[in-house]
Design a protein around this motif. Structure first.
Motif, PDB file in Angstrom:
ATOM      1  N   GLU A   6       0.850  -1.191   0.000  1.00 20.28           N
ATOM      2  CA  GLU A   6       0.000   0.000   0.000  1.00 20.28           C
ATOM      3  C   GLU A   6       0.883   1.236   0.000  1.00 20.28           C
ATOM      4  OE1 GLU A   6      -2.167   0.861   3.591  1.00 20.28           O
ATOM      5  OE2 GLU A   6      -0.784  -0.347   4.798  1.00 20.28           O
ATOM      6  N   ILE A   7       0.298   2.374  -0.355  1.00 19.84           N
ATOM      7  CA  ILE A   7       0.991   3.659  -0.259  1.00 19.84           C
ATOM      8  C   ILE A   7       0.563   4.323   1.029  1.00 19.84           C
ATOM      9  CG2 ILE A   7       1.343   5.912  -1.317  1.00 19.84           C
ATOM     10  CD1 ILE A   7       0.673   4.619  -4.018  1.00 19.84           C
ATOM     11  N   ASN A   8       1.535   4.614   1.877  1.00 18.36           N
ATOM     12  CA  ASN A   8       1.242   5.310   3.125  1.00 18.36           C
ATOM     13  C   ASN A   8       1.310   6.807   2.864  1.00 18.36           C
ATOM     14  OD1 ASN A   8       2.604   6.650   5.800  1.00 18.36           O
ATOM     15  ND2 ASN A   8       1.080   5.093   6.321  1.00 18.36           N
ATOM     16  N   HIS A   9       0.161   7.465   2.924  1.00 13.75           N
ATOM     17  CA  HIS A   9       0.103   8.860   2.498  1.00 13.75           C
ATOM     18  C   HIS A   9       0.683   9.818   3.533  1.00 13.75           C
ATOM     19  CE1 HIS A   9      -2.079   7.923  -1.143  1.00 13.75           C
ATOM     20  NE2 HIS A   9      -2.868   7.118  -0.438  1.00 13.75           N
ATOM     21  N   GLN A  10       0.882   9.357   4.755  1.00 18.19           N
ATOM     22  CA  GLN A  10       1.507  10.217   5.768  1.00 18.19           C
ATOM     23  C   GLN A  10       2.999  10.367   5.520  1.00 18.19           C
ATOM     24  OE1 GLN A  10      -0.222  11.911   8.135  1.00 18.19           O
ATOM     25  NE2 GLN A  10      -2.032  11.074   7.099  1.00 18.19           N
ATOM     26  N   SER A  11       3.636   9.275   5.097  1.00 20.58           N
ATOM     27  CA  SER A  11       5.085   9.299   4.878  1.00 20.58           C
ATOM     28  C   SER A  11       5.454   9.313   3.404  1.00 20.58           C
ATOM     29  CB  SER A  11       5.726   8.079   5.541  1.00 20.58           C
ATOM     30  OG  SER A  11       5.275   6.884   4.919  1.00 20.58           O
ATOM     31  N   GLY A  12       4.536   8.921   2.530  1.00 21.01           N
ATOM     32  CA  GLY A  12       4.824   8.814   1.107  1.00 21.01           C
ATOM     33  C   GLY A  12       5.484   7.516   0.713  1.00 21.01           C
ATOM     34  N   ALA A  13       5.691   6.602   1.651  1.00 20.52           N
ATOM     35  CA  ALA A  13       6.419   5.366   1.395  1.00 20.52           C
ATOM     36  C   ALA A  13       5.496   4.272   0.865  1.00 20.52           C
ATOM     37  CB  ALA A  13       7.104   4.887   2.666  1.00 20.52           C
ATOM     38  N   ILE A  14       6.100   3.282   0.210  1.00 25.88           N
ATOM     39  CA  ILE A  14       5.415   2.035  -0.096  1.00 25.88           C
ATOM     40  C   ILE A  14       5.546   1.127   1.121  1.00 25.88           C
ATOM     41  CG2 ILE A  14       5.377  -0.017  -1.540  1.00 25.88           C
ATOM     42  CD1 ILE A  14       6.496   1.559  -3.800  1.00 25.88           C
ATOM     43  N   PHE A  15       4.434   0.657   1.647  1.00 25.31           N
ATOM     44  CA  PHE A  15       4.430  -0.269   2.777  1.00 25.31           C
ATOM     45  C   PHE A  15       4.148  -1.680   2.264  1.00 25.31           C
ATOM     46  CE2 PHE A  15       3.381   2.463   6.760  1.00 25.31           C
ATOM     47  CZ  PHE A  15       4.506   3.224   6.517  1.00 25.31           C
ATOM     48  N   ALA A  16       4.696  -2.675   2.971  1.00 22.45           N
ATOM     49  CA  ALA A  16       4.445  -4.071   2.638  1.00 22.45           C
ATOM     50  C   ALA A  16       4.333  -4.875   3.923  1.00 22.45           C
ATOM     51  CB  ALA A  16       5.560  -4.626   1.750  1.00 22.45           C
TER      52      ALA A  16
END
Length: 796
Positions: free
Chosen positions: A174-184
């Protein structure tokens, strides 16, 4: 810089630099291990890497391949000229550019330098000291004389477990919109299900993808991914994908302009922790602060003992690379290019810890208590165990548990910290092994019993008091040489090496028992040691050297009458190191090591000879190794170092010759030498092959306990340094052509600059001049007064 044709050391030895032209590769991947206690990565000179969190086997973020031919990886970086469409990697792999690359491996970092069509790149890779975050800081410079439009892309294949084929179907991105990172995440991982991995970059205009199939394309590879034929990444993430993390940043670069882009790959305990880490370590300032912390830590840790000897190769090893290898790879990472272990070995890290007592004694203390907690109530221990679960193997191995009292002895006599003996530590509880059972893997429970570290040591020693018909210790399912697991398969085989080793443990623990006020057990240790000594001399001598063991039926192993394994090195070495062998016999035994096992023509020291191959004797899985490889008659460097230490203990200058033979730097002194040796010359290899066509070839670098023992060989056995509380003993065994050497020693926060010089006096006189005060003897009293001390030691 000195070294072979591909690379060499900087003058201070803190970096090894590898220069690679197009089409030119090192004989095998030359790697660096970057780690902290709970996170790490292995990176090769080609840029190939794999990364883990907490356990290098059980929770890999990206895949481990162990492919020395292709140097495959699940991580990659790319640079693309947006106007011309030209794509290349800032490291040699996976998409090599047209011009040469330079790789620099240092303590805690690696740097990759390259220039392609007027675009210069420099990528710094390192791991934060206090967090599960890996940095790849890419500096891009426009040297072309023209304005350029570029993009850079980072890629990672998610594993989030042990093997990608088992885990890929369960990974959700998913895309974490708080940090801008891709999460897995992999919620189906039983022990790491809450962990959240991330890939991030410090640019808000980035595009992303979590779909590996889309990124690579049908039948695509990392050499030519389909995504780099498109202008941007799709943003596709979610469940049910072939999971990856890919981030792309596009930017304009004027002539002469430089851009710094910070990529981070990490893992949080959960989603919230991952978000905090991704945000905390975003941007150049955070990246620079983390790198400064890495530099400061290694300067401080490796700066505890610094030597200046006439041999630059010894200085390079003793002043950095040996301790770095021991701490970052063996202790923290527990992984290397050729083994992705992740587990603690009971005997392994206890041995490593004994080399770390000058630099990080508190870490050693902590590990003593951790190791004691992996002991069963019966006194035996887990041969190895996986953090964080504690699952591991229970075996009949006969020496594991004895390393605990030996390491405790060394720690206390070095630091003076007797309080550790009273620390309460629990026991494990698990089912006993059946007589016919070699081992079993399980998750043991807690026994509910807790007692002092001292009592754990006593229980280990008591467990070891099991003897066969010759009055020698039972070998069980193997002693230090695990491969001899069939010598005592019926429970009757005996180990001569273990007799010497156990004697050493008993005699050393006698001093600890007396310090602890346990005089009856001290006397018990002395009595048992004396019985061992007598029985070993009565039954272990073969006429010119000591036997290695007895099979269940009483057949000797390591005898001149054997067709294979006529002589084994470690029984001879420990006859000296333990002090249990008679002086005459021990000297003869070491002469036999020199005659039959030291191969000066090929610069190696065999563990045993001849190798096991076709005889009827079946010592165990050691016979499954190719003859002349690893424990089966190759140079097993661990044992070769013990031989050198034994010569040093005898005051025999052959100790220096053996060190020169096994010194990895000497193997890399020329292009011809490296063509034979093939592996990294800046760290120790576990083994060196002893048979054609690969005679002299190194194997299994980095993840070997030989690094810690080589450090002790140099610093203690040869340079003669031994710390005892607040006293530093100097008792060197110097080569005849040395006039002396210098040691810069940090005692807590105080530096001692110690110059050891050889005297021409006939009298064997040892004097120390400290601040104008003449002291008889070779002991330097240490005071932590935050002042610099200058000491001269005059040695005859």
């Amino acid at each position: 810089m000195f070294g072979n044709g591909l690379g060499g050391f900087t003058p201070d030895g803190r970096e090894y630099i590898i220069s690679t032209a197009r089409g030119q590769v090192t004989p095998a991947p030359w790697v660096n291990v970057l780690a902290n206690p709970f996170f790490g990565t292995v990176v090769s000179e080609n840029g190939s890497a794999y990364t883990w969190s907490e356990n290098a086997h059980e929770y890999r973020l990206t895949p481990w391949y162990n492919d020395p031919v292709c140097d495959a990886s699940g991580e990659a970086f790319y640079v693309r000229d947006e106007e011309r469409g030209h794509v290349w990697s800032p490291m040699p792999l996976p998409r090599r550019g047209a011009s040469p690359y330079v790789t620099r491996h240092g303590f805690g970092y690696s740097v990759f330098e390259h220039t392609e069509h007027g675009i210069g790149t420099e990528v710094w890779v390192y791991v934060a000291l206090d967090a599960a975050v890996k940095f790849a800081v890419m500096k891009v410079r426009n040297l072309s004389g023209l304005a350029r439009r570029l993009s850079v892309t980072a890629y990672a294949e998610w594993v989030l477990g042990d093997l990608r084929p088992k885990t890929a179907m369960h990974i959700v991105t998913e895309i974490n919109h708080q940090s801008g990172a891709i999460f897995a995440r992999n919620p189906y991982n039983a022990e790491f299900g809450s962990r959240t991995a991330f890939l991030n970059v410090d640019d808000a205009t980035r595009t992303l993808s979590g779909d590996r199939a889309e990124f690579l394309g049908r039948n695509g590879t990392l050499t030519c991914p389909a995504a780099l034929e498109r202008t941007r990444l799709s943003g596709r993430v979610g469940a049910g994908l072939d999971p990856c993390g890919a981030i792309q940043v596009s930017f304009d670069l004027a002539d002469g302009e430089e851009r710094e882009i910070v990529f981070t790959l990490g893992a949080g305990q959960d989603t919230e922790d991952a978000e905090n880490l991704a945000r905390r370590f975003r941007g150049p300032a955070a990246a620079r602060e983390a790198l400064e912390a890495v530099w400061q830590y290694w300067n401080q840790t490796l700066g505890t003992v610094q030597v200046e000897t006439p041999d630059p190769s010894i200085n390079i090893l003793a002043n950095g690379w040996l301790l770095y290898q021991t701490l970052v790879c063996r202790f923290w990472g527990r992984s290397g290019y050729y083994q992705s272990g992740g587990a603690f070995g009971f005997r392994d890290q206890l041995q490593d810890g004994m080399a770390l007592l000058h630099a990080v004694p508190q870490l050693v203390r902590e590990h003593l208590l951790l190791s004691a907690s992996r002991q069963f109530t019966e006194g035996d221990v887990q041969h190895w165990w996986h953090p964080i679960s504690g699952r591991g193997v229970r075996t009949h191995c006969s020496d594991d548990f004895l390393w605990l009292p030996l390491a405790v002895c060394r720690y206390i006599l070095t630091t003076g910290d007797t309080a550790v003996l009273d620390e309460p530590v629990p026991f494990l509880k698990g089912r006993l092994l059946h007589a016919e059972e070699d081992s079993y893997y399980d998750l043991p429970g807690s026994s509910g019993e807790k007692t002092s570290l001292y009592d754990h040591c006593v229980r280990a020693i008591t467990r070891g008091l099991r003897f066969g018909t010759h009055g020698l210790p039972l070998i069980g399912s193997g002693d230090w040489n695990d491969g001899m697991n069939r010598v005592g398969k019926d429970g009757k085989g005996e180990s001569v090496w273990l007799a010497f080793f156990f004697y050493d443990v008993l005699m050393r623990f006698t001093a600890i028992a007396r310090l602890h006020g346990d005089l009856p057990f001290a006397e018990h240790c002395v009595a048992e040691a004396e019985k061992l000594r007598r029985n070993t001399e009565a039954h272990g001598w073969d006429g010119a050297w000591y036997l290695r063991a007895f099979f269940d039926d009483g057949t000797p192993l390591g005898s001149a009458g054997n067709v294979e394994c006529k002589i084994d090195s470690i029984a001879q070495s420990w006859s000296v190191l333990s002090g249990a062998g008679s002086a005459t016999r021990a000297s003869m035994a070491m002469d036999a090591v020199d005659k039959f096992l030291v191969r000066r023509d090929h610069a190696l020291v065999q563990l045993l000879d001849p190798p096991f191959d076709k005889s009827d004797a079946n010592p165990g899985y050691i016979k499954g190794y190719v003859p002349g490889v690893r424990e089966n008659g190759g140079q097993y460097t661990h044992g070769a170092i013990w031989a050198a230490m034994a010569f040093a203990a005898m005051g025999d200058k052959r100790a220096w010759e053996l060190l020169s033979i096994i010194n990895p730097v000497n193997h890399g002194g020329s292009a011809e030498g490296m063509e034979t040796y093939k592996v990294e010359p800046y760290v120790v290899a576990a083994d060196v092959y002893a048979v054609p066509p690969h005679t002299g070839r190194g194997g299994w670098t980095w993840y070997t306990g030989a690094a810690g023992w080589m450090y002790r060989l140099i610093v203690e056995s040869l340079l003669g340094m031994r710390l005892e509380g607040d006293k530093l003993h100097i008792l060197p065994c110097l080569p005849v052509d040395w006039e002396g050497f210098t040691v810069h020693y940090r005692y807590r926060a105080t530096f001692y600059h110690i110059k050891i010089v050889r005297s021409n006096a006939v009298k064997d006189e040892r004097t120390v001049i400290d601040g104008g005060i003449l002291r008889q003897g070779q002991v330097i009293p240490l005071v932590d007064d935050h002042r610099e001390h200058f000491v001269d030691v005059v040695w005859n």
